[in-house]
Design a protein around this motif. Sequence first.
Motif, PDB file in Angstrom:
ATOM      1  N   ALA A 137       0.824  -1.212   0.000  1.00 48.02           N
ATOM      2  CA  ALA A 137       0.000   0.000   0.000  1.00 48.02           C
ATOM      3  C   ALA A 137       0.856   1.259   0.000  1.00 48.02           C
ATOM      4  N   PHE A 138       2.154   1.131  -0.275  1.00 49.16           N
ATOM      5  CA  PHE A 138       3.058   2.266  -0.121  1.00 49.16           C
ATOM      6  C   PHE A 138       2.674   3.450  -1.002  1.00 49.16           C
ATOM      7  N   SER A 157       9.596   9.821  -0.991  1.00 41.89           N
ATOM      8  CA  SER A 157       9.703   9.433  -2.398  1.00 41.89           C
ATOM      9  C   SER A 157       9.329   7.977  -2.574  1.00 41.89           C
ATOM     10  N   LEU A 158       8.919   7.634  -3.810  1.00 37.46           N
ATOM     11  CA  LEU A 158       8.633   6.254  -4.196  1.00 37.46           C
ATOM     12  C   LEU A 158       9.521   5.871  -5.361  1.00 37.46           C
ATOM     13  N   VAL A 159      10.013   4.616  -5.341  1.00 37.01           N
ATOM     14  CA  VAL A 159      10.901   4.128  -6.403  1.00 37.01           C
ATOM     15  C   VAL A 159      10.481   2.715  -6.789  1.00 37.01           C
ATOM     16  N   PRO A 160      10.880   2.243  -7.961  1.00 34.47           N
ATOM     17  CA  PRO A 160      10.565   0.856  -8.334  1.00 34.47           C
ATOM     18  C   PRO A 160      11.269  -0.134  -7.414  1.00 34.47           C
ATOM     19  N   ALA A 161      10.616  -1.238  -7.133  1.00 31.69           N
ATOM     20  CA  ALA A 161      11.213  -2.284  -6.301  1.00 31.69           C
ATOM     21  C   ALA A 161      12.437  -2.867  -6.981  1.00 31.69           C
ATOM     22  N   GLY A 162      13.500  -3.081  -6.206  1.00 31.18           N
ATOM     23  CA  GLY A 162      14.710  -3.717  -6.726  1.00 31.18           C
ATOM     24  C   GLY A 162      15.625  -2.810  -7.520  1.00 31.18           C
ATOM     25  N   ASP A 163      15.290  -1.524  -7.652  1.00 27.26           N
ATOM     26  CA  ASP A 163      16.095  -0.582  -8.441  1.00 27.26           C
ATOM     27  C   ASP A 163      17.020   0.188  -7.494  1.00 27.26           C
ATOM     28  N   VAL A 164      18.223  -0.339  -7.290  1.00 27.68           N
ATOM     29  CA  VAL A 164      19.151   0.266  -6.333  1.00 27.68           C
ATOM     30  C   VAL A 164      19.583   1.673  -6.745  1.00 27.68           C
ATOM     31  N   PRO A 165      19.911   1.925  -8.020  1.00 36.67           N
ATOM     32  CA  PRO A 165      20.273   3.302  -8.395  1.00 36.67           C
ATOM     33  C   PRO A 165      19.147   4.300  -8.117  1.00 36.67           C
TER      34      PRO A 165
END
Length: 350
Positions: free
Chosen positions: A278-279, A289-297
């Motif tokens: 639910a983030f 902020s929100l970022v794609p899962a698994g995207d370290v950069p």
Amino acid sequence: MTPDIHEIEVIAPNLKRRLSGVTATIARLVPLQARMVGITATGPGLPPQVPHVGLCRLFLLPRDRLRVWHARRNTEMALGVVLRGVFRRKLALLFTSASQRRHTGYTRWLIGRMDGLIATSARTAAYLERKPVVILHGIDTRSFSPPDDRAALRGRLGLPRDHVIMGCFGRTSAQKGPEALVAAAVGLLPDRPGVTAMVMGRATEGHEGFLAGLKEKVAVAGLSARILFPPEVPVQEMADWYRALDLYVAPQRWEGFGLTPIEAMACGVPVVATRVGAFEEIVTDATGSLVPAGDVPALAKAIAPLLDNAERRQSAGRAARDRVKVRFRIEDEAAAIVAVYRRLLAGERW
């Protein structure tokens, strides 16, 4: 605390002995809901303050009235079906789903036997074949609140008083994504001597090697003094660890709901989270902020400006606290679920 079985209107089963998110949800909600409706929990692993009846007594429930059976797992749905179908108890069956994947045929069959459905997020609702009531989780904003003196608190916890500290909390496993935070920290910390990171959580059975691998990676980078792995602490102590943070990171690969960002935000801490669970319904541009899962950069890129800009952290932290107080109070969650119970007890089905 054992209620009079004749006054029970709602039963919240917990058929798992080990602590889990579902168990914690029942332990948080049922004492509050008991002020609004005749509710009891049943099953192992619940704290003493939760109204509770033994499982064996369920087979002797009087048939004098309709009661709600509120399941949150397959096993609990199945027991409700048996109690109603085989033992002829008068039950309205309710299921709360937190899953964000296609259900198995067995689960879909069980859901088809339910009289009402709740989903813990809009994303979860999309995986159900019938329209549920969407009720987001909430927390106690009095227990989770900003610190009076963060520096003094850090001193008591053994953390550096004057560093910018980021962290993630929860089970240490691949699902929770702590390796993404570690990888981001390994890249960010060498140029930021005043920053500390920490990963707190128990490595569950089978994941001990995963945790050891994270520690080894940190040691090879020469950052063992600044990327910390404190041991898990009791639930009642967790709020202080959130209060000690400047930034919370929720790097999960997948999640059913995920309470930790709300707990951090209630403590006035901004959040960088992945787009799972639910983030996306919790974290906004104003609160982090929100970022794609698994995207370290992408994770490192989102973390960096919050590490480097104290004014931005403080502004996001204030917005985070305000958002939780408006949208994610546990009192509102409890009342919304009780409203669903009332609908079922009145004979409504959906």
